[in-house]
Design an enzyme around this catalytic site. Sequence first.
Site, PDB file in Angstrom:
ATOM      1  N   LYS A   1       0.657  -1.407   0.002  1.00  0.00           N
ATOM      2  CA  LYS A   1       0.224   0.043   0.110  1.00  0.00           C
ATOM      3  C   LYS A   1       0.963   1.156   0.210  1.00  0.00           C
ATOM      4  CE  LYS A   1      -1.595   2.977   3.007  1.00  0.00           C
ATOM      5  NZ  LYS A   1      -1.831   4.274   2.141  1.00  0.00           N
TER       6      LYS A   1
ATOM      7  N   GLU B   1       9.598   1.925  10.484  1.00  0.00           N
ATOM      8  CA  GLU B   1      10.707   3.057  10.339  1.00  0.00           C
ATOM      9  C   GLU B   1       9.842   4.402  10.550  1.00  0.00           C
ATOM     10  OE1 GLU B   1      12.845   5.906   9.512  1.00  0.00           O
ATOM     11  OE2 GLU B   1      12.369   5.357   7.388  1.00  0.00           O
TER      12      GLU B   1
ATOM     13  N   CYS C   1      13.031  11.901   6.845  1.00  0.00           N
ATOM     14  CA  CYS C   1      13.122  11.438   8.457  1.00  0.00           C
ATOM     15  C   CYS C   1      14.538  11.678   8.977  1.00  0.00           C
ATOM     16  CB  CYS C   1      12.749  10.191   8.547  1.00  0.00           C
ATOM     17  SG  CYS C   1      13.461   9.005   7.811  1.00  0.00           S
TER      18      CYS C   1
ATOM     19  N   GLU D   1       8.785  16.671  14.614  1.00  0.00           N
ATOM     20  CA  GLU D   1       9.344  16.560  13.279  1.00  0.00           C
ATOM     21  C   GLU D   1       8.676  17.447  12.292  1.00  0.00           C
ATOM     22  OE1 GLU D   1      10.692  12.873  10.668  1.00  0.00           O
ATOM     23  OE2 GLU D   1       8.564  12.709  11.319  1.00  0.00           O
TER      24      GLU D   1
END
Length: 482
Positions: free
Chosen positions: A174, A249, A283, A383
């Site tokens: 997906k 992750e 990231c 973040e």
Amino acid sequence: MLRKTNFYINGTWTPPMVPNDFDVINPATEAPFCVISLGSSHDVNKAVAAAKNSFEVWNDTPIEERILKIEKLAEIYELRVEEMAKAISMEMGAPIDLAINAQAAAGLGHIKSFIRVLREFKFEHRLRDNTPDEFLIHEPVGVCGLITPWNWPMNQVTMKVVPALGVGCTVVLKPSEIAPMSSLLFAEFMEEAGFLNGVFNLVNGDGPTVGEAIGSHPDVDMISFTGSTKVGIALTRSSANTVKRVALEMGGKGANIIFADANIPEAVKRGAIHCFNNTGQSCNAPTRMLVERSVYDKALEIASATAKSTAVGQPNEHGTHIGPLVSETQFNKVQGLIQSGIDEGARLIAGGIGRPDGFNIGYFVQATVFADVDNAMRIAREEIFGPVLSIMPFDNEEEAVRISNDTRYGLTNYVQSGDIARAQRIARRLRSGMVVVNGASRHSESPFGGYKQSGKGREGGIYGLEEFLEIKAVSGWNTPIL
């Protein structure tokens, strides 16, 4: 407008069980350029059934034949790499040179890397040289649900699909519904490579529907997810009832520690450029710059100048500029966090709120730098996923390590120092899955992953294979391995 509403299930392009059109937006124009369909649990059921039915045959396929298929995939990918780059550029706004040289190239690089690792990996071997009757057998975990993000789409798709298929698993992918075009193209590559029907399946959809259906499905043996920590936590919960393996992750808030004995102009400029790369949507970006106080003012000047010289441009233009953020949601999030930095008292020394001059449409933002940031501020803790750099001073090693580790994340940290013994000493103390010293390049087979809420598990190289393998210990095996 393009229509790409079919899914790839059991070797055929299959219409959704329940049509649910969804516009894919070009972030540079804010206009739709393609329509896909969002899938449902019924589509997931069909894809999982195909993967389950093909698993035994694919697992029994000799490793040499599996590698041949992956080599064919690499050949097709390489021939169509510019087509892949254009898809990535249009769907998520990456400037075309970045899309060609980094985004699309990363996918091809991972495919080739895993071919090398698969050739060398020993799936059966003695426990030790002195245990001739004790063998370990590495076997595929089974049907794997792979959920990938929009920011580095082919990097993540290939980091999951290739090792999973290489060791004998079958998969349901997906991709992000925001940036699905590259994955649909990848499915075309898989079809052309001639993989066994049902080995690779793709269902588009959103997280709450398709992602949840994959995570909770009793016939999915493993989830490998890359994305936000919030979604990773939700997937872990939905996977718990079936006790499936979960590899995650997730986010990062990397610290870049710069000591006074480093090459300050080089270290600061390199760190700022890395933060702004891919419009800050990585990231592992070094978004917190910690600078030894004696060179702090000099670092601020360099970082500010680097941000002000960072060009912003259209994705289809060649150059080293940054493009737009991926979506309106992401644009609003970044604007809100920049405003929070101002409101909480950080000193804005470059960039700021609003689009850059000359842009009145598209999700374009300014490369932004804050000075005098406190690690308790939102811009230091959350973040941002935009080109926003937070700079703060430190006085000694202890303070630098404490600030760096004072985060819920632990993906990548960075150390810049002319004293390699100190850099090594600091690297040992940083609570992160990766540490980069003085701008060194990471090798292709080095493990990628983090500590704490940055995730669990590793991708890349032998470590990426092992994520998709079970280990079986067999005692009394008194014959040589065939």
